[in-house]
Write an enzyme that holds these catalytic residues in place. Structure first.
Site, short mmCIF file in Angstrom:
data_model
loop_
_atom_site.label_atom_id
_atom_site.label_comp_id
_atom_site.label_asym_id
_atom_site.label_seq_id
_atom_site.Cartn_x
_atom_site.Cartn_y
_atom_site.Cartn_z
N LYS A 240 0.86 -1.19 0.00
CA LYS A 240 0.00 0.00 0.00
C LYS A 240 0.89 1.24 0.00
CE LYS A 240 -1.82 2.93 2.42
NZ LYS A 240 -1.70 4.30 1.85
N GLY B 165 6.77 4.81 8.31
CA GLY B 165 5.97 6.02 8.41
C GLY B 165 6.15 6.64 9.79
N GLY C 119 2.65 4.11 13.46
CA GLY C 119 3.31 2.85 13.82
C GLY C 119 2.62 2.20 15.02
N GLU D 292 9.63 1.01 10.65
CA GLU D 292 10.66 2.04 10.46
C GLU D 292 9.96 3.37 10.65
OE1 GLU D 292 13.71 1.51 10.26
OE2 GLU D 292 13.85 -0.58 9.61
N CYS E 169 13.57 10.40 7.19
CA CYS E 169 13.42 9.93 8.57
C CYS E 169 14.72 10.13 9.33
CB CYS E 169 13.02 8.46 8.57
SG CYS E 169 14.08 7.48 7.51
N GLU F 9 9.66 15.75 15.57
CA GLU F 9 10.09 15.58 14.18
C GLU F 9 9.31 16.56 13.30
OE1 GLU F 9 8.79 11.98 12.06
OE2 GLU F 9 10.82 11.86 11.23
P1 NAP Z 1 2.26 8.30 7.91
O1 NAP Z 1 1.20 9.30 7.93
O2 NAP Z 1 2.56 7.48 9.11
O3 NAP Z 1 1.93 7.37 6.66
C1 NAP Z 1 2.73 6.29 6.28
C2 NAP Z 1 1.86 5.25 5.59
O4 NAP Z 1 0.91 4.72 6.53
C3 NAP Z 1 1.02 5.80 4.45
O5 NAP Z 1 0.93 4.84 3.43
C4 NAP Z 1 -0.31 6.03 5.12
O6 NAP Z 1 -1.41 6.06 4.25
C5 NAP Z 1 -0.40 4.83 6.02
N1 NAP Z 1 -1.35 4.97 7.13
C6 NAP Z 1 -1.84 6.09 7.69
N2 NAP Z 1 -2.71 5.78 8.68
C7 NAP Z 1 -2.76 4.43 8.74
C8 NAP Z 1 -3.47 3.50 9.55
N3 NAP Z 1 -4.30 3.90 10.52
N4 NAP Z 1 -3.28 2.19 9.33
C9 NAP Z 1 -2.44 1.76 8.39
N5 NAP Z 1 -1.75 2.59 7.58
C10 NAP Z 1 -1.89 3.90 7.76
O7 NAP Z 1 3.65 8.92 7.54
P2 NAP Z 1 3.93 10.02 6.46
O8 NAP Z 1 3.56 11.33 6.98
O9 NAP Z 1 3.34 9.59 5.16
O10 NAP Z 1 5.52 9.86 6.33
C11 NAP Z 1 6.42 10.55 7.14
C12 NAP Z 1 6.87 9.72 8.33
O11 NAP Z 1 7.52 8.53 7.89
C13 NAP Z 1 7.89 10.43 9.18
O12 NAP Z 1 7.60 10.25 10.54
C14 NAP Z 1 9.20 9.73 8.83
O13 NAP Z 1 10.20 9.82 9.81
C15 NAP Z 1 8.75 8.35 8.59
N6 NAP Z 1 9.72 7.63 7.77
C16 NAP Z 1 10.50 6.69 8.36
C17 NAP Z 1 11.45 6.01 7.61
C18 NAP Z 1 12.32 4.98 8.24
O14 NAP Z 1 12.88 4.18 7.51
N7 NAP Z 1 12.46 4.95 9.55
C19 NAP Z 1 11.58 6.27 6.24
C20 NAP Z 1 10.77 7.24 5.68
C21 NAP Z 1 9.83 7.92 6.46
P3 NAP Z 1 -1.86 7.42 3.50
O15 NAP Z 1 -0.80 8.43 3.67
O16 NAP Z 1 -1.98 6.95 2.14
O17 NAP Z 1 -3.15 7.82 4.10
#
Ligand code: NAP
Ligand code: MG
Length: 503
Positions: free
Chosen positions: A201, A254, A259, A276, A310, A407
């Site tokens: 997804k 994410g 998480g 992650e 991240c 963050e």
């Molecule tokens: P996010 O809002 O947590 O979204 C990540 C993914 O999770 C998206 O595909 C999102 O879907 C999905 N999602 C949202 N709510 C969900 C739920 N209740 N159940 C299951 N899936 C759900 O993160 P983001 O704002 O897109 O990305 C930024 C974050 O990612 C930052 O915190 C960053 O540090 C982290 N990140 C970490 C790494 C690592 O390797 N540690 C790498 C890159 C990014 P939709 O967005 O499609 O709604």
């Protein structure tokens, strides 16, 4: 550009435009299909805030279909009995396909995410291809062990004990928008190498390169259902995948906040979980550092990918003797960065990914100003159109300010002086996160001692953000569970079975 219409963009390659205009369905069981509820959503170009494509909105029913297809594929001998050599060759060919379509994928990435096309080609595409090639090698390294045993309750008995590494099964993979193609590669390559099947997804903001990758993988004849792509929203499609009773593992990248929702959702069938998550990584410059490296290194550590990393080095700790020089150097670098759309060759930094992300980052900038921080460079939104933010360096911060504690996920760094190197670990570790850290010094003892004391999954010394498929990657504390990359990644996609034979 009107996704369903006829507007032409002179800046976008004709074949890419034609692809964008197509209806983008779900990819289930080897074919494109319509979502059960028929919904779709628009994907926009963040440099202008206008739609570029329409993509199917998958929901729980579609996740069910995709999981069923992945289960059938997992049990089908075409995949489960494929030899390591053949699996390895398939993965290698995915790497080649990514390279062959590199320009097109980089262009999609620039349009969808906002990053510079040149950077997407040099970094995202190149690394994505590499990830598959590295994991192609690991596909033939799913080795167990033979284990000598004693069994004192049965004196004189003979045993042959060995372990097998078996694929976990059907894996749900949920990825973010910051490196859309590369995050797909990080997830898919080890899962496929281990022999799992996948429902992926992508993030709602950036589903395009994953869809194109799914098509390219389909063309190289991966058995149907081994890879399924369900586009849609996190709260619906993502949540259904994380909770699905027939999914054996969920791998998530994410935010830490989501998480934790994943962990809750996974409880029902106790599926395996790797996470992650976010970071607030310290980058530390000691007084003996080579500032010709450390200053651009610190700037790149935060400004690369517009700070939407991240691992972004968002807390910059600098020894007081070199503080002014470093701050002014990073501020100069920030001012010189050329902002523009990702497709413009001159662009060094594109827009943030979305209006929501712009609002979030600008919110942090005003909170910094309200709380008394000073922006030495940047500090505001850039322009009126698109989601651009000025690369920003803040001083006069305190550890309790939101910009230091939370963050931001944007091009904003807080620089803080220190006097005694012994203060550094406590300050650097004062965070709920533990993803990465940087150290700049010429002193070997300082480097190794600090590397040991910083609580982070990756510590870079005299470099930052260097990434390779062979290097294990993951977080301490609330930055995650488990490790990606290297042989560690393969272990996260396998179960160990012990076979114990009395002979
Ligand atoms: P996010 O809002 O947590 O979204 C990540 C993914 O999770 C998206 O595909 C999102 O879907 C999905 N999602 C949202 N709510 C969900 C739920 N209740 N159940 C299951 N899936 C759900 O993160 P983001 O704002 O897109 O990305 C930024 C974050 O990612 C930052 O915190 C960053 O540090 C982290 N990140 C970490 C790494 C690592 O390797 N540690 C790498 C890159 C990014 P939709 O967005 O499609 O709604
Ligand atoms: Mg999101």
């Amino acid at each position: 550009m009107n996704p369903a219409g006829t507007d032409r963009r002179p800046d976008v390659d004709e074949s890419v435009q034609a692809w964008l205009r197509r209806p983008h369905g779900l990819q289930i069981a080897g074919g494109r299909c319509e979502p059960a509820k028929g919904g779709a959503f628009e994907v926009e170009d963040p440099s202008i805030g206008e739609p570029i494509a329409r993509v199917a909105e998958g929901t729980a029913v579609d996740v069910d279909r995709a999981v069923a297809a992945a289960r059938r594929a997992f049990e089908d001998p075409a995949w489960s009995e494929m030899t390591p050599r053949d699996r390895s060759m398939l993965l290698w060919r995915i790497g080649d396909a990514i390279d062959e379509h590199g320009d097109e994928l980089a262009e999609l990435e620039a349009l969808d995410n906002g990053k510079s096309k040149a950077v997407a080609r040099a970094v995202d595409v190149t690394l994505s291809a590499d990830w598959f090639r590295y994991m192609a090698g690991l596909a033939s390294r799913l080795e167990g062990a033979t284990i000598p045993v004693s069994m004192p309750f049965a004196p004189g008995s003979k045993w042959h004990v060995y372990t097998r590494r078996e694929p976990i099964g059907v894996v749900g993979q949920i990825i973010p928008w910051n490196f859309p193609l590369l995050m797909a590669a990080w997830k898919l390559a080890p899962a496929l190498a281990a022999g799992c099947t996948v429902v992926l997804k992508p993030a709602e903001q950036t589903p395009l390169s994953a869809l194109r990758l799914g098509e390219l993988i389909g063309e190289i004849e991966l058995p149907p259902g081994v890879l399924n792509v369900v586009t849609g929203f996190g709260e619906t499609a993502g949540a259904a995948l994380a909770a699905h009773p027939d999914v054996d593992k969920v791998a998530f990248t994410g935010s830490t906040e989501v998480g934790k929702l994943i962990v809750d959702a996974a409880k029902g069938n106790l599926k395996k979980v790797t996470l992650e998550l976010g970071g607030k990584s310290p980058n530390v410059i000691f007084p003996d550092a080579d500032l010709d490296l450390a200053i651009p290194g610190a700037a790149n550590g935060i400004f690369f990918n517009h700070g939407q990393c991240c691992t972004a080095g968002s807390r910059l700790y600098v020894h007081e003797d070199v503080f002014d020089e470093v701050v002014s150097g990073v501020a100069d670098a920030a001012r010189q960065i050329k902002l523009g759309p990702g497709l413009d060759d001159a662009t060094e930094m594109g827009p943030l990914v979305s209006g929501e992300q712009l609002e979030r980052v600008v919110g942090y900038l005003s909170s910094a100003a309200d709380e008394g921080a000073t922006a030495v460079a940047g500090g505001s939104r850039h322009g009126e159109r698109g989601y651009f933010v000025e690369p920003t360096i803040l001083v006069d911060t305190t550890p309790d300010m939101k910009v230091v504690a939370e963050e931001i996920f944007g091009p904003v760094v807080a620089a803080m002086p220190f006097a005694d190197p012994d203060e550094v670990p406590a300050a650097a570790n004062q965070t709920i996160y533990g993803l990465a850290a940087g150290i700049w010094t010429r002193d070997l003892s300082t480097a190794h001692r600090m590397a040991e004391r910083l609580k982070a999954g990756t510590v870079w010394i005299n470099s930052y953000n260097a990434s390779d498929p062979a290097m294990p990657f993951g977080g301490y504390k609330q930055s995650g569970w488990g490790r990606e990359h290297g042989s560690d990644a393969l272990h996260e996609y396998t179960e160990t079975k012990t076979v114990c034979i009395s002979i």
